[in-house]
Write a protein that holds these residues in place. Structure first.
Motif, PDB file in Angstrom:
ATOM      1  N   PHE A 228       0.831  -1.200   0.000  1.00 20.86           N
ATOM      2  CA  PHE A 228       0.000   0.000   0.000  1.00 20.86           C
ATOM      3  C   PHE A 228       0.867   1.253   0.000  1.00 20.86           C
ATOM      4  N   ASP A 229       0.452   2.250  -0.744  1.00 22.73           N
ATOM      5  CA  ASP A 229       1.184   3.506  -0.827  1.00 22.73           C
ATOM      6  C   ASP A 229       0.622   4.481   0.218  1.00 22.73           C
ATOM      7  N   HIS A 230       1.362   4.716   1.288  1.00 18.60           N
ATOM      8  CA  HIS A 230       0.919   5.621   2.345  1.00 18.60           C
ATOM      9  C   HIS A 230       1.295   7.074   2.066  1.00 18.60           C
ATOM     10  N   LYS A 231       2.055   7.313   0.997  1.00 22.52           N
ATOM     11  CA  LYS A 231       2.636   8.628   0.789  1.00 22.52           C
ATOM     12  C   LYS A 231       1.849   9.524  -0.159  1.00 22.52           C
ATOM     13  N   GLN A 232       1.279   8.951  -1.217  1.00 29.29           N
ATOM     14  CA  GLN A 232       0.771   9.808  -2.297  1.00 29.29           C
ATOM     15  C   GLN A 232      -0.580   9.319  -2.807  1.00 29.29           C
ATOM     16  N   ASP A 233      -1.498  10.260  -2.998  1.00 28.57           N
ATOM     17  CA  ASP A 233      -2.822   9.968  -3.538  1.00 28.57           C
ATOM     18  C   ASP A 233      -3.029  10.727  -4.845  1.00 28.57           C
ATOM     19  N   VAL A 234      -3.889  10.169  -5.685  1.00 29.83           N
ATOM     20  CA  VAL A 234      -4.348  10.872  -6.885  1.00 29.83           C
ATOM     21  C   VAL A 234      -5.525  11.752  -6.478  1.00 29.83           C
ATOM     22  N   LEU A 235      -5.513  13.018  -6.863  1.00 31.87           N
ATOM     23  CA  LEU A 235      -6.576  13.956  -6.509  1.00 31.87           C
ATOM     24  C   LEU A 235      -7.194  14.549  -7.766  1.00 31.87           C
ATOM     25  N   CYS A 236      -8.536  14.637  -7.782  1.00 32.28           N
ATOM     26  CA  CYS A 236      -9.247  15.278  -8.892  1.00 32.28           C
ATOM     27  C   CYS A 236     -10.296  16.221  -8.322  1.00 32.28           C
ATOM     28  N   PHE A 237     -10.532  17.322  -9.041  1.00 39.01           N
ATOM     29  CA  PHE A 237     -11.498  18.316  -8.580  1.00 39.01           C
ATOM     30  C   PHE A 237     -12.501  18.695  -9.671  1.00 39.01           C
ATOM     31  N   ASP A 238     -12.354  18.170 -10.882  1.00 37.04           N
ATOM     32  CA  ASP A 238     -13.243  18.549 -11.974  1.00 37.04           C
ATOM     33  C   ASP A 238     -14.414  17.570 -12.076  1.00 37.04           C
ATOM     34  N   PRO A 239     -15.512  17.958 -12.730  1.00 35.51           N
ATOM     35  CA  PRO A 239     -16.713  17.109 -12.791  1.00 35.51           C
ATOM     36  C   PRO A 239     -16.468  15.715 -13.365  1.00 35.51           C
ATOM     37  N   ALA A 240     -15.620  15.599 -14.389  1.00 36.06           N
ATOM     38  CA  ALA A 240     -15.370  14.277 -14.987  1.00 36.06           C
ATOM     39  C   ALA A 240     -14.716  13.345 -13.975  1.00 36.06           C
ATOM     40  N   GLY A 241     -13.747  13.851 -13.220  1.00 33.87           N
ATOM     41  CA  GLY A 241     -13.091  13.038 -12.213  1.00 33.87           C
ATOM     42  C   GLY A 241     -14.028  12.646 -11.088  1.00 33.87           C
ATOM     43  N   LEU A 242     -14.877  13.587 -10.657  1.00 32.37           N
ATOM     44  CA  LEU A 242     -15.828  13.275  -9.588  1.00 32.37           C
ATOM     45  C   LEU A 242     -16.839  12.216 -10.038  1.00 32.37           C
ATOM     46  N   GLN A 243     -17.308  12.313 -11.284  1.00 30.59           N
ATOM     47  CA  GLN A 243     -18.252  11.315 -11.779  1.00 30.59           C
ATOM     48  C   GLN A 243     -17.593   9.944 -11.876  1.00 30.59           C
ATOM     49  N   TRP A 244     -16.325   9.925 -12.298  1.00 31.72           N
ATOM     50  CA  TRP A 244     -15.574   8.660 -12.338  1.00 31.72           C
ATOM     51  C   TRP A 244     -15.533   8.037 -10.944  1.00 31.72           C
ATOM     52  N   GLY A 245     -15.267   8.857  -9.939  1.00 35.04           N
ATOM     53  CA  GLY A 245     -15.223   8.357  -8.570  1.00 35.04           C
ATOM     54  C   GLY A 245     -16.574   7.851  -8.096  1.00 35.04           C
ATOM     55  N   GLU A 246     -17.648   8.560  -8.448  1.00 38.96           N
ATOM     56  CA  GLU A 246     -19.004   8.108  -8.090  1.00 38.96           C
ATOM     57  C   GLU A 246     -19.308   6.759  -8.733  1.00 38.96           C
ATOM     58  N   ASP A 247     -18.926   6.612  -9.995  1.00 38.10           N
ATOM     59  CA  ASP A 247     -19.205   5.368 -10.711  1.00 38.10           C
ATOM     60  C   ASP A 247     -18.380   4.212 -10.155  1.00 38.10           C
ATOM     61  N   LEU A 248     -17.163   4.497  -9.693  1.00 38.10           N
ATOM     62  CA  LEU A 248     -16.344   3.460  -9.068  1.00 38.10           C
ATOM     63  C   LEU A 248     -17.005   2.974  -7.783  1.00 38.10           C
ATOM     64  N   PHE A 249     -17.509   3.902  -6.987  1.00 40.80           N
ATOM     65  CA  PHE A 249     -18.206   3.511  -5.761  1.00 40.80           C
ATOM     66  C   PHE A 249     -19.457   2.693  -6.088  1.00 40.80           C
ATOM     67  N   ALA A 250     -20.231   3.148  -7.082  1.00 46.53           N
ATOM     68  CA  ALA A 250     -21.465   2.454  -7.454  1.00 46.53           C
ATOM     69  C   ALA A 250     -21.179   1.029  -7.933  1.00 46.53           C
ATOM     70  N   TYR A 251     -20.061   0.853  -8.637  1.00 49.08           N
ATOM     71  CA  TYR A 251     -19.683  -0.479  -9.130  1.00 49.08           C
ATOM     72  C   TYR A 251     -19.587  -1.476  -7.965  1.00 49.08           C
ATOM     73  N   TYR A 252     -18.916  -1.083  -6.906  1.00 44.38           N
ATOM     74  CA  TYR A 252     -18.747  -2.005  -5.782  1.00 44.38           C
ATOM     75  C   TYR A 252     -19.962  -2.041  -4.865  1.00 44.38           C
ATOM     76  N   ARG A 253     -20.709  -0.960  -4.788  1.00 44.34           N
ATOM     77  CA  ARG A 253     -21.923  -0.970  -3.961  1.00 44.34           C
ATOM     78  C   ARG A 253     -22.914  -2.003  -4.479  1.00 44.34           C
ATOM     79  N   GLU A 254     -23.015  -2.130  -5.793  1.00 41.15           N
ATOM     80  CA  GLU A 254     -23.922  -3.118  -6.389  1.00 41.15           C
ATOM     81  C   GLU A 254     -23.494  -4.549  -6.085  1.00 41.15           C
ATOM     82  N   ARG A 255     -22.245  -4.727  -5.671  1.00 41.12           N
ATOM     83  CA  ARG A 255     -21.707  -6.053  -5.387  1.00 41.12           C
ATOM     84  C   ARG A 255     -21.483  -6.277  -3.887  1.00 41.12           C
TER      85      ARG A 255
END
Length: 262
Positions: A228-255
């Protein structure tokens, strides 16, 4: 795309940019020249080549994409976005496990083209949540998160945000859930009582962690060797990145299994 078409498009920055510009709709010669910051001598031969290969049509002084051009330019945009993601910090992406992201989301990783990276913490705070991460969470009103590792601060942190009224949905692996039940059952019970909170447990293998809110996306990928990488995260602040993150969560929530009480 065949090799001849790839060469036509990607061996000329001007031709590539013309096609992407025309995705917005038909343009005049003047608009194309202004967009490319180039004169007619530089632009007209490129438009001629695109017309000869049936990617672009011309009506009077208006240029537009043909049906083939629309299909090709649409695929190009995804490719350009993908290259922008990896090109901005190739060293990071080459050393981390992108394949742990589900294929449907991996195919859209170009949505993260405007991402940046968190500043690595100093050695005295190496295993603590990133300061920027916590600060942005504290002002978020909608929070969705996936945890594949356990952090002792998180139960208190997310309970406090939920108690203040934030809409929070959390999803953890079965292993992380076992640790929570063993050591933080009281906090989880309080979290589940709140009307604005929900909690899920997933039995599928998850190697990354992520949080997406109404303000930002934070994605923590493991290194290629699985650590695990404890040092660095990928950060996004634009609508496309936020929607990608929402869809990633939804993918696993359905499972996942929703936990409503313990």
């Amino acid at each position: 795309m065949n090799s001849q078409l790839l060469e036509l498009i990607f061996l000329s920055e001007k031709r590539k940019n013309i096609l992407l510009f025309l995705l917005e709709g038909p343009k005049t010669t003047g608009e194309i020249k202004e967009y490319l910051d180039a004169n007619a001598v530089a632009v007209l031969p490129q438009l001629k080549k695109l017309r000869e290969d049936s990617l672009v049509f011309k009506e009077e002084d208006i240029y537009g994409l043909s049906p083939l051009g629309i299909a090709v330019a649409g695929r190009m945009q995804a490719m350009v976005s993908l290259l922008n993601v990896f090109g901005k910090n190739y060293e990071y992406w080459s050393k981390h496990s992108v394949e742990c992201i589900p294929l449907s989301l991996r195919n859209r990783i170009g949505d993260l083209e405007n991402c940046k990276f968190s500043e690595p913490p100093d050695w005295t705070h190496l295993f603590e949540p990133h300061r920027e991460f916590v600060e942005k969470l504290s002002i978020s009103r909608r929070i969705r998160g996936i945890a594949s590792i356990f952090h002792p601060l998180y139960p208190y942190l997310f309970l406090s945000f939920a108690a203040k009224g934030a809409d929070i949905s959390l999803l953890v692996t079965r292993t992380v859930y076992g640790r929570i039940i063993e050591e933080y059952q009281t906090e989880l019970r309080e979290f589940l009582k709140l009307p604005n909170s929900s909690f899920y447990v997933c039995d599928e293998k998850i190697d990354f962690s992520h949080v997406v809110t109404d303000r930002f996306l934070s994605l923590t990928l493991p290194f290629s060797d699985g650590t695990f990488d404890h040092k660095q995260d990928v950060l996004c602040f634009d609508p496309a990145g936020l929607q990608w993150g929402e869809d990633l969560f939804a993918y696993y929530r359905e499972r996942s299994e929703e936990i409503t009480g313990i």
